[in-house]
Design an enzyme around this catalytic site. Structure first.
Site, PDB file in Angstrom:
ATOM      1  N   ARG A  23      -9.939   2.026  -3.363  1.00 24.09           N
ATOM      2  CA  ARG A  23     -10.385   0.772  -3.983  1.00 24.09           C
ATOM      3  C   ARG A  23     -11.600   0.175  -3.267  1.00 24.09           C
ATOM      4  O   ARG A  23     -12.571  -0.228  -3.931  1.00 24.09           O
ATOM      5  CB  ARG A  23      -9.231  -0.236  -4.021  1.00 24.09           C
ATOM      6  CG  ARG A  23      -8.148   0.101  -5.030  1.00 24.09           C
ATOM      7  CD  ARG A  23      -7.072  -0.975  -5.042  1.00 24.09           C
ATOM      8  NE  ARG A  23      -6.508  -1.178  -3.714  1.00 24.09           N
ATOM      9  CZ  ARG A  23      -5.770  -2.229  -3.357  1.00 24.09           C
ATOM     10  NH1 ARG A  23      -5.529  -3.189  -4.239  1.00 24.09           N
ATOM     11  NH2 ARG A  23      -5.278  -2.331  -2.140  1.00 24.09           N
ATOM     12  N   ASN A  41      -4.614  -1.100  -7.690  1.00 24.41           N
ATOM     13  CA  ASN A  41      -3.586  -0.067  -7.596  1.00 24.41           C
ATOM     14  C   ASN A  41      -2.479  -0.400  -8.578  1.00 24.41           C
ATOM     15  O   ASN A  41      -2.005  -1.543  -8.625  1.00 24.41           O
ATOM     16  CB  ASN A  41      -2.986  -0.017  -6.185  1.00 24.41           C
ATOM     17  CG  ASN A  41      -3.889   0.672  -5.186  1.00 24.41           C
ATOM     18  OD1 ASN A  41      -4.798   1.407  -5.563  1.00 24.41           O
ATOM     19  ND2 ASN A  41      -3.639   0.444  -3.906  1.00 24.41           N
TER      20      ASN A  41
END
Length: 755
Positions: A23, A41
């Site tokens: 990320r 996520n």
């Protein structure tokens, strides 16, 4: 001309994409292009919403794979056009969703060099802080309470970040940008040492010095590591190593040794480039290496073997302790032999009270235990012998039409699950002989299913009625699909090599597995698919006088082999300290007292007893390990093991035993005899394979942890061009059984639904 029309897409990445800094990498790339949106996520993987001009969005998608961390593995990337997001910046978001987990659960990762550099520095703010971590390292699987992977979903949730750590966490330019386990001395876990009464002896930096002083006095420290407790002693002290053996009740079995660096490892063992890479890999496994002669280690670390299990520091805590001790350390699982790995403070102090002299503790809770992984480089390929920290849960290329639970075997227990979205092989749990191990295994079964959101409609397990896993399955309200032991070994190898759509010749060599004829198999050649098999060859059967006692006392196998090869009269003249052949011989041929087996593992046991005097096994596999260790790799020749008959044909070991007995009488060197036995067995395998030249060959079963045997086969098969599937990430021993069971049950279910 630049396309400035607004555009937006929704991207889903699946695979190994959480717990690795994916990320943060995506956010940096999006901000570099001045895009808007977010990344999060989820239980499906990593989901991205990104908007900007058409050219910018197209560039973002095109270059995204190159912008991800090297450790990330993207199995699929799905893109769909959407309406532009109603935001002005690009952010990292947190989500909490339920259902079957599609993304991989991140494994624990050993400390990276950047974090170790900080903790070793005298001036860094994390100087000598044992819990430094970043997006590239630290605990994951062992602290996750639920997915997706977020700090709030781990046991780190109660450690509120200090202002400096929060600033690092929020800064795209920092390597701890959204590092979920980040911490420092001001806000992270604390550590201390205590005695057996739980009385605190020292805290902070003084605790590590106190632990080092205890080790240097020859005493035993119990250290709370990443996934459980470990017992630690000075690896150069014979007294300390023997004390640990006595208290842990670990007779003869080798210990693993932790060293501070690859350079220190090279002083103790020989390492090629692949082995060095395995040592320094993020998984941080124990690597089985060839010992350097005359090294500084105590003889009791790896008695009777030419190999040594080495590992590098798995956390800054281990690294700081190694620096304080200034020498290699034995680092072994925190349990008494036959007990599960201790991982909770209270339980550990009860279970290890009679073993440890000092305890090095911390207050970061371990959500689930996970042991050290063990690997060995065989034929230039890393073969996982125990899949645990750093490897497990291991994704499997198995697609089941329904959720399933594969319960594995009895020894080296590990389970596998398919939740309908993915298949995984869980970490090593241990042998299911004790009540404590069985309780741990049952807890693990429930926990892994909960973590992956799996509700199985059926179980699958071994044929053997005495396996605890099989007896447990009988108490469950679900049907259990039975899978033959050696078929599971072979199909696990097919999963490893992605050959589930092929027919193969499986060679399954191990100690024990119940055959579908009710006898004990273990030296099998199976023409197999993922759904069925046909037994086309096997080792010539022989008796196991005394049944299970013959497994623990290989001299009994030696007498049985000699009796079949040269007759009772000559066999009666063999001399063993553990017992008399004359007493044993009347049992042979009586099925009540001497079950028949085709086990290649027991064949190794018997030869080791004849040749090297390994009459009583102190641990599983001792005879074969010592037999491999003494091999003289320069020795020429081999012992014949001809094939007899057809359907199935039989691998006749009797001529080999006749020659071995003759060479023993002629005082031929043990290393020469051992090498000739290995080469003869490899040639016999090749002879069977030549009867099926169109079939790829898959190796399965614990005997193929033997590097000499496997490398002889690789050398021989290279001359024929026949494909051979070698051990890899799925353990070739019983630790990989569940992977094969899952694939077989999935295939059989799929066949049922397609009818």
């Amino acid at each position: 001309m630049t396309d400035v029309l607004p555009s937006a897409v929704h991207v889903t990445l699946t695979g190994r994409v959480q717990g690795l800094g994916v990320r943060p990498a995506i956010a940096r790339w999006a901000r570099q292009l001045s895009l808007m949106g977010w990344v999060s996520n989820t239980c499906r993987g990593v989901e991205i919403v990104v908007g900007g001009t058409s050219d910018e969005v197209e560039q973002f998608i095109r270059e995204l794979p190159q912008r991800l961390p090297r450790a990330a593995i993207v199995e699929s990337q799905e893109c769909a056009p959407i309406e532009p997001p109603m935001c002005k910046t690009f952010a990292i978001r947190s989500e909490s969703v339920s259902g079957a987990l599609k993304v991989r659960v991140p494994p624990d990762l050993a400390a990276c060099e950047d974090c170790l550099r900080e903790t070793r520095s005298a001036t860094d703010r994390r100087s000598r802080y044992p819990f430094a971590s970043c997006t590239a390292c630290g605990p994951r699987y062992s602290i996750i309470e639920k997915m997706p992977y977020e700090r709030a979903h781990t046991t780190m949730r109660n450690f509120t970040l200090c202002p400096i750590c929060q600033r690092e966490f929020n800064s795209p330019a920092d390597r701890r940008y959204h590092a979920e386990t980040t911490a420092c001395p001001a806000c992270g876990p604390h550590w201390w040492c205590c005695d057996n009464t739980d009385r605190t002896i020292a805290t902070g930096r003084d605790a590590i010095q106190a632990a080092a002083a205890t080790i240097l006095r020859g005493e035993i420290v119990a250290l709370q590591g990443l996934g459980g407790y470990q017992l630690i002693v000075d690896a150069t002290s014979e007294t300390a190593v023997n004390r640990l053996r006595t208290r842990k009740q670990r007779n003869g079995k080798p210990f693993a040794v932790m060293v501070a660096s690859v350079e220190q490892a090279l002083r103790l063992a020989r390492c090629d480039q692949t082995e060095r890479q395995a040592l320094a890999s993020p998984a941080g496994p124990i690597v089985i290496l060839d010992q350097q002669q005359g090294n500084e280690l105590a003889h009791g670390v790896s008695p009777g073997l030419d190999t040594l299990g080495l590992m590098l520091p798995t956390s800054p805590l281990h690294d700081l302790l190694l620096i304080a001790c200034g020498r290699p350390l034995v680092v072994t699982s925190g349990n008494r032999e036959g007990d599960p790995l201790a991982f909770e403070h209270r339980g550990a102090h009860i279970r290890l009270a009679a073993i440890a002299d000092l305890w090095l503790e911390h207050n970061r809770p371990i959500r689930r235990p996970v042991d050290d992984s063990v690997v060995r480089v065989i034929a230039g390929r890393v073969a996982v012998l125990r899949s645990a920290r750093g490897f497990a849960p291991l994704p499997l290329e198995v697609h089941s039409p329904k959720p399933l639970l594969a319960i594995g075997g009895h020894h080296k227990a590990a389970i596998a699950i398919s939740n309908g979205a993915q298949g995984v092989l869980g970490p090593h749990v241990g042998d299911l002989d004790s009540a404590a191990e069985r309780e741990r295994w049952e807890t693990h079964v429930a926990d892994l299913q909960n973590l992956f959101g799996s509700s199985p409609v059926a179980l699958t397990g071994d044929l053997h009625p005495d396996y605890y896993s099989k007896r447990w399955a009988a108490t469950q309200p679900l049907p259990c699909m039975q899978v033959q032991h050696h078929h599971a070994h072979v199909v696990a190898g097919m999963v490893e090599h992605r050959w589930l759509d092929r027919a193969v010749l499986g060679v399954a060599f191990d100690g024990t597995g119940l055959g579908d004829d009710g006898t004990i198999w273990g030296g099998e050649f199976l023409l197999a698919t993922s759904a069925e098999f046909k037994r086309v060859a096997h080792v010539l059967p022989f008796d196991l006088p005394g049944g299970e006692r013959a497994v623990r006392e290989p001299w009994r196998v030696a007498v049985s082999l000699a009796q079949r090869a040269v007759g009772s009269e000559r066999a009666s003249k063999l001399a063993f300290q553990a017992g008399s052949p004359q007493v044993l011989l009347p049992l042979i041929g009586n099925p009540r007292f001497s079950p028949v087996t085709t086990s290649a593992g027991r064949l190794f046991d018997g030869i080791a007893a004849l040749l090297l005097g390994v009459e009583v096994a102190q641990f599983e596999g001792q005879g074969p390990m010592v037999l491999e260790a003494v091999c003289d790799r320069t020795a020429a020749g081999c012992y014949p093991m001809p094939l007899q008959g057809t359907r199935p044909c039989v691998l006749d070991w009797r001529p080999a035993v006749v020659q071995i007995l003759g060479d023993l009488q002629a005082a031929v060197a043990p290393g020469v005899i051992a090498m000739r036995f290995h080469r003869g067995l490899a040639k016999a395998v090749l002879a069977v394979a030549r009867r099926y030249p169109q079939s790829p060959v898959v190796l399965g079963g614990g005997c193929f942890q033997n590097r000499i045997l496997v490398e002889l086969l690789v050398e021989m098969f290279a001359q024929t061009g026949q494909l051979i599937g070698l051990p890899g990430l799925i353990p070739v021993n019983d630790g990989g059984l569940a992977a094969g069971q899952l694939a077989i049950a999935s295939s059989q279910l799929e066949n049922q639904y397609s009818r």
